[in-house]
Design a protein around this motif. Structure first.
Motif, PDB file in Angstrom:
ATOM      1  N   ALA A  92       0.830  -1.201   0.000  1.00 48.04           N
ATOM      2  CA  ALA A  92       0.000   0.000   0.000  1.00 48.04           C
ATOM      3  C   ALA A  92       0.870   1.259   0.000  1.00 48.04           C
ATOM      4  CB  ALA A  92      -0.938  -0.001   1.203  1.00 48.04           C
ATOM      5  N   ALA A  93       1.919   1.268   0.813  1.00 48.91           N
ATOM      6  CA  ALA A  93       2.833   2.417   0.854  1.00 48.91           C
ATOM      7  C   ALA A  93       3.553   2.581  -0.483  1.00 48.91           C
ATOM      8  CB  ALA A  93       3.843   2.244   1.991  1.00 48.91           C
ATOM      9  N   LEU A  94       3.965   1.479  -1.089  1.00 54.81           N
ATOM     10  CA  LEU A  94       4.636   1.533  -2.387  1.00 54.81           C
ATOM     11  C   LEU A  94       3.698   2.063  -3.474  1.00 54.81           C
ATOM     12  CD1 LEU A  94       7.197   0.889  -4.031  1.00 54.81           C
ATOM     13  CD2 LEU A  94       6.262  -1.392  -4.405  1.00 54.81           C
ATOM     14  N   ILE A  95       2.451   1.610  -3.470  1.00 46.38           N
ATOM     15  CA  ILE A  95       1.470   2.104  -4.446  1.00 46.38           C
ATOM     16  C   ILE A  95       1.296   3.614  -4.288  1.00 46.38           C
ATOM     17  CG2 ILE A  95      -0.999   2.109  -5.025  1.00 46.38           C
ATOM     18  CD1 ILE A  95      -0.967  -0.943  -4.571  1.00 46.38           C
ATOM     19  N   LEU A  96       1.189   4.091  -3.061  1.00 48.16           N
ATOM     20  CA  LEU A  96       1.058   5.533  -2.820  1.00 48.16           C
ATOM     21  C   LEU A  96       2.287   6.275  -3.331  1.00 48.16           C
ATOM     22  CD1 LEU A  96      -0.422   5.454   0.771  1.00 48.16           C
ATOM     23  CD2 LEU A  96      -1.534   6.428  -1.239  1.00 48.16           C
ATOM     24  N   TYR A  97       3.464   5.751  -3.017  1.00 48.64           N
ATOM     25  CA  TYR A  97       4.703   6.414  -3.423  1.00 48.64           C
ATOM     26  C   TYR A  97       4.836   6.470  -4.947  1.00 48.64           C
ATOM     27  CZ  TYR A  97       9.583   7.772  -3.540  1.00 48.64           C
ATOM     28  OH  TYR A  97      10.749   8.442  -3.784  1.00 48.64           O
TER      29      TYR A  97
ATOM     30  N   PHE B 101       4.492   9.774  -9.224  1.00 53.32           N
ATOM     31  CA  PHE B 101       5.237   9.963 -10.465  1.00 53.32           C
ATOM     32  C   PHE B 101       4.325  10.108 -11.680  1.00 53.32           C
ATOM     33  CE2 PHE B 101       8.238   7.654  -7.677  1.00 53.32           C
ATOM     34  CZ  PHE B 101       9.172   8.672  -7.544  1.00 53.32           C
ATOM     35  N   VAL B 102       3.032   9.858 -11.492  1.00 55.82           N
ATOM     36  CA  VAL B 102       2.063   9.981 -12.578  1.00 55.82           C
ATOM     37  C   VAL B 102       1.149  11.189 -12.364  1.00 55.82           C
ATOM     38  CG1 VAL B 102       0.222   8.783 -13.824  1.00 55.82           C
ATOM     39  CG2 VAL B 102       2.120   7.470 -12.880  1.00 55.82           C
ATOM     40  N   VAL B 103       0.859  11.509 -11.128  1.00 55.59           N
ATOM     41  CA  VAL B 103      -0.048  12.616 -10.805  1.00 55.59           C
ATOM     42  C   VAL B 103       0.778  13.884 -10.592  1.00 55.59           C
ATOM     43  CG1 VAL B 103      -1.803  13.431  -9.185  1.00 55.59           C
ATOM     44  CG2 VAL B 103      -1.661  11.005  -9.754  1.00 55.59           C
ATOM     45  N   PRO B 104       0.528  14.924 -11.405  1.00 59.23           N
ATOM     46  CA  PRO B 104       1.380  16.116 -11.400  1.00 59.23           C
ATOM     47  C   PRO B 104       1.474  16.869 -10.068  1.00 59.23           C
ATOM     48  CG  PRO B 104      -0.346  16.299 -13.073  1.00 59.23           C
ATOM     49  CD  PRO B 104      -0.544  15.005 -12.369  1.00 59.23           C
ATOM     50  N   THR B 105       0.386  17.028  -9.335  1.00 61.49           N
ATOM     51  CA  THR B 105       0.449  17.842  -8.115  1.00 61.49           C
ATOM     52  C   THR B 105       0.511  17.012  -6.844  1.00 61.49           C
ATOM     53  OG1 THR B 105      -1.952  18.008  -7.941  1.00 61.49           O
ATOM     54  CG2 THR B 105      -0.823  19.718  -9.227  1.00 61.49           C
ATOM     55  N   MET B 106       0.872  15.752  -6.979  1.00 58.79           N
ATOM     56  CA  MET B 106       0.978  14.879  -5.797  1.00 58.79           C
ATOM     57  C   MET B 106       2.450  14.730  -5.425  1.00 58.79           C
ATOM     58  SD  MET B 106      -0.390  11.002  -5.382  1.00 58.79           S
ATOM     59  CE  MET B 106       0.018  10.007  -3.976  1.00 58.79           C
ATOM     60  N   ASN B 107       2.743  14.995  -4.164  1.00 60.81           N
ATOM     61  CA  ASN B 107       4.093  14.814  -3.633  1.00 60.81           C
ATOM     62  C   ASN B 107       3.999  14.017  -2.348  1.00 60.81           C
ATOM     63  OD1 ASN B 107       5.615  16.413  -5.539  1.00 60.81           O
ATOM     64  ND2 ASN B 107       4.530  18.163  -4.656  1.00 60.81           N
ATOM     65  N   ILE B 108       4.817  12.977  -2.266  1.00 56.07           N
ATOM     66  CA  ILE B 108       4.813  12.153  -1.060  1.00 56.07           C
ATOM     67  C   ILE B 108       6.219  11.596  -0.842  1.00 56.07           C
ATOM     68  CG2 ILE B 108       4.039  10.075  -2.268  1.00 56.07           C
ATOM     69  CD1 ILE B 108       2.347   9.464   0.281  1.00 56.07           C
ATOM     70  N   SER B 109       6.696  11.754   0.377  1.00 54.37           N
ATOM     71  CA  SER B 109       8.008  11.196   0.723  1.00 54.37           C
ATOM     72  C   SER B 109       7.828   9.730   1.091  1.00 54.37           C
ATOM     73  CB  SER B 109       8.600  11.981   1.897  1.00 54.37           C
ATOM     74  OG  SER B 109       7.815  11.777   3.061  1.00 54.37           O
ATOM     75  N   ILE B 110       8.935   9.042   1.243  1.00 58.36           N
ATOM     76  CA  ILE B 110       8.855   7.630   1.645  1.00 58.36           C
ATOM     77  C   ILE B 110       8.226   7.514   3.034  1.00 58.36           C
ATOM     78  CG2 ILE B 110      10.228   5.595   2.249  1.00 58.36           C
ATOM     79  CD1 ILE B 110      12.163   6.433  -0.002  1.00 58.36           C
ATOM     80  N   ILE B 111       8.659   8.370   3.949  1.00 58.94           N
ATOM     81  CA  ILE B 111       8.077   8.375   5.294  1.00 58.94           C
ATOM     82  C   ILE B 111       6.602   8.769   5.217  1.00 58.94           C
ATOM     83  CG2 ILE B 111       8.175   9.426   7.595  1.00 58.94           C
ATOM     84  CD1 ILE B 111      10.538   7.569   6.990  1.00 58.94           C
ATOM     85  N   GLY B 112       6.289   9.743   4.369  1.00 58.75           N
ATOM     86  CA  GLY B 112       4.901  10.151   4.178  1.00 58.75           C
ATOM     87  C   GLY B 112       4.042   9.008   3.660  1.00 58.75           C
ATOM     88  N   ALA B 113       4.594   8.190   2.749  1.00 59.54           N
ATOM     89  CA  ALA B 113       3.851   7.042   2.213  1.00 59.54           C
ATOM     90  C   ALA B 113       3.597   6.008   3.304  1.00 59.54           C
ATOM     91  CB  ALA B 113       4.622   6.409   1.055  1.00 59.54           C
ATOM     92  N   LEU B 114       4.577   5.791   4.171  1.00 56.61           N
ATOM     93  CA  LEU B 114       4.400   4.838   5.270  1.00 56.61           C
ATOM     94  C   LEU B 114       3.354   5.336   6.266  1.00 56.61           C
ATOM     95  CD1 LEU B 114       8.144   3.865   5.849  1.00 56.61           C
ATOM     96  CD2 LEU B 114       6.350   2.438   4.833  1.00 56.61           C
ATOM     97  N   ILE B 115       3.436   6.635   6.607  1.00 56.63           N
ATOM     98  CA  ILE B 115       2.446   7.214   7.519  1.00 56.63           C
ATOM     99  C   ILE B 115       1.065   7.200   6.868  1.00 56.63           C
ATOM    100  CG2 ILE B 115       1.726   9.333   8.708  1.00 56.63           C
ATOM    101  CD1 ILE B 115       4.758   9.977   8.993  1.00 56.63           C
ATOM    102  N   ALA B 116       1.008   7.538   5.576  1.00 62.00           N
ATOM    103  CA  ALA B 116      -0.272   7.553   4.857  1.00 62.00           C
ATOM    104  C   ALA B 116      -0.891   6.159   4.815  1.00 62.00           C
ATOM    105  CB  ALA B 116      -0.075   8.090   3.446  1.00 62.00           C
ATOM    106  N   ALA B 117      -0.081   5.122   4.670  1.00 62.34           N
ATOM    107  CA  ALA B 117      -0.607   3.753   4.668  1.00 62.34           C
ATOM    108  C   ALA B 117      -1.247   3.424   6.016  1.00 62.34           C
ATOM    109  CB  ALA B 117       0.493   2.752   4.333  1.00 62.34           C
ATOM    110  N   VAL B 118      -0.645   3.909   7.100  1.00 60.77           N
ATOM    111  CA  VAL B 118      -1.232   3.707   8.433  1.00 60.77           C
ATOM    112  C   VAL B 118      -2.544   4.479   8.541  1.00 60.77           C
ATOM    113  CG1 VAL B 118      -0.939   4.166  10.903  1.00 60.77           C
ATOM    114  CG2 VAL B 118       0.956   3.228   9.581  1.00 60.77           C
TER     115      VAL B 118
END
Length: 120
Positions: free
Chosen positions: A80-85, A89-106
């Motif tokens: 889930a975190a990898l999918i978010l991260y 790269f496809v959505v122009p205004t989306m930015n997420i760090s690796i830590i952000g992806a892990l927190i977002a998955a939680v």
């Protein structure tokens, strides 16, 4: 038999449309609550939800793994975190760090437990 197949296909499509809408709502809540995760605008949000839903579907069909954050323990959480991260790269205004992806998955896992319907 053909009618039953058509009904199953329609319910499957409706299920994925509902999943898409729920994913968009959860993404907006998650982006608001999660440090290191931003997404600006309604269209990028819908595009991100579409991409996440499609990647989740592919992971389910190819790898036979539930990609929800709490679907298959650590494996589902990391996917889930990898999918978010990767979506950034496809959505122009989306930015997420690796830590952000892990927190977002939680956060998505917690919201998924509260909101009915499958998010990821």
């Amino acid at each position: 038999m053909s009618e039953k197949r058509n009904e199953n296909e329609k319910s499957g499509i409706i299920s994925y449309l509902i999943r898409l809408v729920v994913t968009a709502v959860v993404l907006s809540i998650t982006a608001f609550l999660t440090p290191g995760f931003t997404i600006s605008g309604m269209w990028p949000l819908l595009l991100a939800a579409l991409i996440i839903t499609a990647l989740d579907y592919i992971v389910e069909k190819v790898m036979k793994i539930d990609a929800s954050p709490f679907g298959k323990g650590v494996k589902g959480f990391l996917i889930a975190a990898l999918i978010l991260y990767l979506t950034q790269f496809v959505v122009p205004t989306m930015n997420i760090s690796i830590i952000g992806a892990l927190i977002a998955a939680v956060v998505i896992g917690i919201i998924d437990a509260i909101i009915p319907g499958r998010v990821m």
